[in-house]
Design a protein around this motif. Structure first.
Motif, PDB file in Angstrom:
ATOM      1  N   MET A   6       0.928  -1.250   0.122  1.00 17.36           N
ATOM      2  CA  MET A   6      -0.002   0.033   0.239  1.00 17.36           C
ATOM      3  C   MET A   6       1.086   1.195  -0.081  1.00 17.36           C
ATOM      4  SD  MET A   6      -2.970   1.000   2.666  1.00 17.36           S
ATOM      5  CE  MET A   6      -3.981  -0.804   2.421  1.00 17.36           C
ATOM      6  N   SER A   7       0.526   2.292  -0.750  1.00 17.69           N
ATOM      7  CA  SER A   7       1.483   3.408  -1.001  1.00 17.69           C
ATOM      8  C   SER A   7       1.508   4.315   0.311  1.00 17.69           C
ATOM      9  CB  SER A   7       0.799   4.231  -2.317  1.00 17.69           C
ATOM     10  OG  SER A   7       1.519   5.639  -1.893  1.00 17.69           O
ATOM     11  N   GLN A   8       2.576   4.564   0.612  1.00 19.88           N
ATOM     12  CA  GLN A   8       2.642   5.411   1.915  1.00 19.88           C
ATOM     13  C   GLN A   8       2.262   6.872   1.481  1.00 19.88           C
ATOM     14  OE1 GLN A   8       3.742   4.495   5.202  1.00 19.88           O
ATOM     15  NE2 GLN A   8       3.487   2.662   4.010  1.00 19.88           N
ATOM     16  N   ASP A   9       2.046   7.300   0.271  1.00 18.02           N
ATOM     17  CA  ASP A   9       1.504   8.662  -0.058  1.00 18.02           C
ATOM     18  C   ASP A   9      -0.225   8.916   0.092  1.00 18.02           C
ATOM     19  OD1 ASP A   9       3.820   9.560  -0.519  1.00 18.02           O
ATOM     20  OD2 ASP A   9       3.824   8.674  -2.716  1.00 18.02           O
ATOM     21  N   GLU A  10      -0.838   7.342   0.453  1.00 18.90           N
ATOM     22  CA  GLU A  10      -2.237   7.367   0.507  1.00 18.90           C
ATOM     23  C   GLU A  10      -2.502   8.118   1.827  1.00 18.90           C
ATOM     24  OE1 GLU A  10      -5.873   4.134   0.408  1.00 18.90           O
ATOM     25  OE2 GLU A  10      -3.865   3.689   0.834  1.00 18.90           O
ATOM     26  N   ALA A  11      -3.759   8.729   1.810  1.00 22.83           N
ATOM     27  CA  ALA A  11      -4.123   9.507   3.087  1.00 22.83           C
ATOM     28  C   ALA A  11      -4.100   8.497   4.258  1.00 22.83           C
ATOM     29  CB  ALA A  11      -5.481  10.173   3.010  1.00 22.83           C
ATOM     30  N   PRO A  12      -3.540   8.923   5.643  1.00 22.67           N
ATOM     31  CA  PRO A  12      -3.521   8.250   6.747  1.00 22.67           C
ATOM     32  C   PRO A  12      -5.003   7.428   7.231  1.00 22.67           C
ATOM     33  CG  PRO A  12      -2.350  10.154   7.038  1.00 22.67           C
ATOM     34  CD  PRO A  12      -3.074  10.432   5.706  1.00 22.67           C
ATOM     35  N   TYR A  13      -5.883   8.234   6.916  1.00 20.32           N
ATOM     36  CA  TYR A  13      -7.271   7.476   7.414  1.00 20.32           C
ATOM     37  C   TYR A  13      -7.670   6.287   6.436  1.00 20.32           C
ATOM     38  CZ  TYR A  13     -10.355   9.688   3.572  1.00 20.32           C
ATOM     39  OH  TYR A  13     -10.705  10.067   2.636  1.00 20.32           O
ATOM     40  N   ARG A  14      -7.171   6.504   5.184  1.00 19.88           N
ATOM     41  CA  ARG A  14      -7.727   5.269   4.096  1.00 19.88           C
ATOM     42  C   ARG A  14      -6.817   4.122   4.605  1.00 19.88           C
ATOM     43  NH1 ARG A  14     -10.949   6.314   0.201  1.00 19.88           N
ATOM     44  NH2 ARG A  14     -11.403   8.555  -0.290  1.00 19.88           N
ATOM     45  N   ARG A  15      -5.386   4.425   4.951  1.00 14.79           N
ATOM     46  CA  ARG A  15      -4.548   3.159   5.345  1.00 14.79           C
ATOM     47  C   ARG A  15      -4.905   2.367   6.682  1.00 14.79           C
ATOM     48  NH1 ARG A  15      -0.026   6.960   4.417  1.00 14.79           N
ATOM     49  NH2 ARG A  15       0.255   7.001   6.403  1.00 14.79           N
ATOM     50  N   VAL A  16      -5.336   3.405   7.695  1.00 16.40           N
ATOM     51  CA  VAL A  16      -5.883   2.635   8.836  1.00 16.40           C
ATOM     52  C   VAL A  16      -7.333   1.981   8.361  1.00 16.40           C
ATOM     53  CG1 VAL A  16      -6.956   3.223  11.168  1.00 16.40           C
ATOM     54  CG2 VAL A  16      -4.759   4.459  10.120  1.00 16.40           C
ATOM     55  N   ALA A  17      -8.042   2.773   7.687  1.00  9.17           N
ATOM     56  CA  ALA A  17      -9.701   1.845   7.195  1.00  9.17           C
ATOM     57  C   ALA A  17      -9.118   0.617   6.552  1.00  9.17           C
ATOM     58  CB  ALA A  17     -10.288   2.852   6.577  1.00  9.17           C
ATOM     59  N   ALA A  18      -8.196   0.573   5.727  1.00  9.54           N
ATOM     60  CA  ALA A  18      -7.809  -0.510   4.885  1.00  9.54           C
ATOM     61  C   ALA A  18      -7.347  -1.780   5.973  1.00  9.54           C
ATOM     62  CB  ALA A  18      -6.536  -0.424   3.953  1.00  9.54           C
ATOM     63  N   GLU A  19      -6.582  -1.450   6.947  1.00 13.01           N
ATOM     64  CA  GLU A  19      -6.229  -2.382   8.019  1.00 13.01           C
ATOM     65  C   GLU A  19      -7.554  -3.107   8.562  1.00 13.01           C
ATOM     66  OE1 GLU A  19      -2.691  -1.720  10.216  1.00 13.01           O
ATOM     67  OE2 GLU A  19      -1.824  -0.358   9.037  1.00 13.01           O
ATOM     68  N   ILE A  20      -8.194  -2.145   9.061  1.00 15.11           N
ATOM     69  CA  ILE A  20      -9.594  -2.565   9.850  1.00 15.11           C
ATOM     70  C   ILE A  20     -10.360  -3.261   8.743  1.00 15.11           C
ATOM     71  CG2 ILE A  20     -11.654  -1.916  11.167  1.00 15.11           C
ATOM     72  CD1 ILE A  20      -9.994   0.626  12.119  1.00 15.11           C
ATOM     73  N   ARG A  21     -10.716  -2.926   7.559  1.00 11.95           N
ATOM     74  CA  ARG A  21     -11.325  -3.419   6.567  1.00 11.95           C
ATOM     75  C   ARG A  21     -10.735  -5.057   6.322  1.00 11.95           C
ATOM     76  NH1 ARG A  21     -10.196  -0.515   2.404  1.00 11.95           N
ATOM     77  NH2 ARG A  21     -11.527   1.090   3.238  1.00 11.95           N
ATOM     78  N   ASP A  22      -9.590  -5.129   6.410  1.00 11.10           N
ATOM     79  CA  ASP A  22      -8.961  -6.504   6.100  1.00 11.10           C
ATOM     80  C   ASP A  22      -9.202  -7.432   7.464  1.00 11.10           C
ATOM     81  OD1 ASP A  22      -7.531  -5.948   3.736  1.00 11.10           O
ATOM     82  OD2 ASP A  22      -5.637  -5.356   4.649  1.00 11.10           O
ATOM     83  N   ARG A  23      -9.247  -6.817   8.480  1.00 11.16           N
ATOM     84  CA  ARG A  23      -9.515  -7.623   9.577  1.00 11.16           C
ATOM     85  C   ARG A  23     -10.933  -8.213   9.684  1.00 11.16           C
ATOM     86  NH1 ARG A  23      -7.092  -3.815  14.854  1.00 11.16           N
ATOM     87  NH2 ARG A  23      -5.058  -3.784  13.873  1.00 11.16           N
ATOM     88  N   ILE A  24     -11.915  -7.314   9.148  1.00 14.84           N
ATOM     89  CA  ILE A  24     -13.060  -7.917   8.850  1.00 14.84           C
ATOM     90  C   ILE A  24     -13.202  -8.844   7.806  1.00 14.84           C
ATOM     91  CG2 ILE A  24     -15.624  -7.003   8.028  1.00 14.84           C
ATOM     92  CD1 ILE A  24     -14.956  -4.311   9.352  1.00 14.84           C
ATOM     93  N   ALA A  25     -12.500  -8.680   6.649  1.00 10.85           N
ATOM     94  CA  ALA A  25     -12.640  -9.498   5.683  1.00 10.85           C
ATOM     95  C   ALA A  25     -11.963 -10.741   6.058  1.00 10.85           C
ATOM     96  CB  ALA A  25     -11.795  -9.084   4.357  1.00 10.85           C
ATOM     97  N   THR A  26     -10.969 -10.958   6.763  1.00 11.76           N
ATOM     98  CA  THR A  26     -10.417 -12.254   7.201  1.00 11.76           C
ATOM     99  C   THR A  26     -11.023 -12.949   8.230  1.00 11.76           C
ATOM    100  OG1 THR A  26      -8.730 -11.135   8.681  1.00 11.76           O
ATOM    101  CG2 THR A  26      -8.056 -11.392   6.383  1.00 11.76           C
ATOM    102  N   GLY A  27     -12.068 -11.939   8.871  1.00 16.05           N
ATOM    103  CA  GLY A  27     -12.723 -12.901   9.975  1.00 16.05           C
ATOM    104  C   GLY A  27     -12.207 -12.604  11.323  1.00 16.05           C
ATOM    105  N   ALA A  28     -11.218 -11.725  11.322  1.00 12.99           N
ATOM    106  CA  ALA A  28     -10.674 -11.310  12.767  1.00 12.99           C
ATOM    107  C   ALA A  28     -11.612 -10.541  13.364  1.00 12.99           C
ATOM    108  CB  ALA A  28      -9.491 -10.682  12.532  1.00 12.99           C
ATOM    109  N   LEU A  29     -12.294  -9.708  12.587  1.00 20.21           N
ATOM    110  CA  LEU A  29     -13.566  -9.090  13.604  1.00 20.21           C
ATOM    111  C   LEU A  29     -14.906  -9.521  12.627  1.00 20.21           C
ATOM    112  CD1 LEU A  29     -11.978  -5.441  13.363  1.00 20.21           C
ATOM    113  CD2 LEU A  29     -12.398  -6.836  15.402  1.00 20.21           C
ATOM    114  N   ARG A  30     -15.719 -10.174  13.396  1.00 21.96           N
ATOM    115  CA  ARG A  30     -16.908 -10.701  13.171  1.00 21.96           C
ATOM    116  C   ARG A  30     -17.858  -9.924  13.309  1.00 21.96           C
ATOM    117  NH1 ARG A  30     -16.185 -15.974  11.655  1.00 21.96           N
ATOM    118  NH2 ARG A  30     -14.178 -16.805  12.309  1.00 21.96           N
ATOM    119  N   PRO A  31     -19.158 -10.025  12.479  1.00 22.04           N
ATOM    120  CA  PRO A  31     -20.319  -9.133  12.887  1.00 22.04           C
ATOM    121  C   PRO A  31     -20.733  -9.199  14.141  1.00 22.04           C
ATOM    122  CG  PRO A  31     -20.645 -10.582  10.765  1.00 22.04           C
ATOM    123  CD  PRO A  31     -19.457 -10.935  11.290  1.00 22.04           C
TER     124      PRO A  31
END
Length: 308
Positions: A1-26
């Motif tokens: 992931m590009s370091q030039d990407e807005a910080p909030y988008r980088r953080v959101a992407a990490e939380i999104r990954d946790r949801i996608a992998t099941g680390a965070l469930r409904p």
């Protein structure tokens, strides 16, 4: 992931990954804004944008437990409401739901728009801004103060004031953010609060009390209710930030407290703590409210020369 990407988008992407992998469930709680600031070393404004983005994507939603992984698919899987279907009532209701779950600090026009599935600018067709919205929210929840009239109203000054005070406490207990409306020196002219004040003054009218005293007693009780509501909100935030309940936190402090009291410099307090150790103690906010209400009304009864 590009370091030039807005910080909030980088953080959101990490939380999104946790949801996608099941680390965070409904239904699982996602990191709060404060937790995001600590874990990713970002500003509070950035953390707020993270949760707003995830709400817009339909991945998280507000609940009584805080912000959690949504139980349904994102907004792309459900029809987007037409802007003409939006009403002030819907905007206010959505704002109250967010404030109840996350506090006023988490309230934003973008967050409300995401919750309703509309464009952020459409919100401004119904409210002038956040300050205006908060007043509308307060009036909406305080309208729950439906004080009875006529033969349905209790008889006697004490039952009337008890009823009004308990109703006001219940509303603040359900919506602790109400405590942040404004300082007592700058009272908010909300119709529902004016109705409450009218009930208070009408109940004590003609009983020989100075209006200043009546107002003072009203302010004392209202301040007590506000103070308890603030503590409710702070405890909810502390649980959200740490994942530790108040009872667990107190248990973790026991050894340090015992060490501090071991030198014998605070014998009365140490004796009280020993008593609590044997009998237990529950910090019950409802009981605290009732204690203060009883004390205030007993004082008022003394001023009136009658308990009823």
């Amino acid at each position: 992931m590009s370091q030039d990407e807005a910080p909030y988008r980088r953080v959101a992407a990490e939380i999104r990954d946790r949801i996608a992998t099941g680390a965070l469930r409904p239904g699982d709680r996602v990191p709060s804004t404060r937790a995001i600031t600590r874990e990713w070393n970002v500003a509070m404004a950035t953390a707020t944008k993270v949760l707003t983005l995830l709400r817009q994507e339909g991945l998280v939603e507000s609940s009584s437990a805080g912000t959690v992984v949504a139980s349904t698919a994102g907004p792309r899987d459900r029809p987007r409401p037409a802007a003409e279907d939006l009403t002030r009532t819907r905007v206010v209701r959505a704002a109250v739901e967010i404030a109840d779950a996350e506090g006023l600090a988490a309230l934003s026009m973008r967050g409300i728009a995401a919750r309703l599935g509309v464009a952020p600018m459409s919100i401004y067709r119904h409210v002038a801004g956040k300050d205006d919205l908060v007043l509308l929210m307060a009036d909406a929840v305080l309208s729950e103060l439906r004080l009875p009239a006529g033969p349905d109203a209790p008889q006697g000054w004490r039952p009337r004031l008890e009823l009004a005070a308990r109703m006001l406490w219940r509303v603040h207990r359900a919506h602790p953010w109400l405590a942040h409306l404004g300082p007592l020196t700058r009272p908010t002219l909300i119709p529902s609060l004016l109705d409450y004040s009218e009930w208070w003054f009408a109940t004590l009218s003609g009983r020989g009390l100075d209006p200043a005293l009546v107002l003072d007693l009203n302010v004392v009780l209202y301040s007590h209710i506000q103070g308890l509501a603030v503590q409710l909100e702070r405890e909810a935030q502390a649980v959200d930030d740490t994942g530790v309940s108040g009872e667990q936190w107190m248990h973790e402090q026991e050894s340090e407290l015992a060490a501090r009291l071991a030198d014998g410099g605070h014998p009365a307090f140490a004796s009280a703590m020993a008593w609590f150790g044997r009998t237990g103690y529950d910090l019950d906010f409802d009981a605290l409210f009732e204690r203060a209400l009883t004390a205030l009304l007993d004082h008022l009864a003394g001023l009136l020369g009658s308990g009823r």
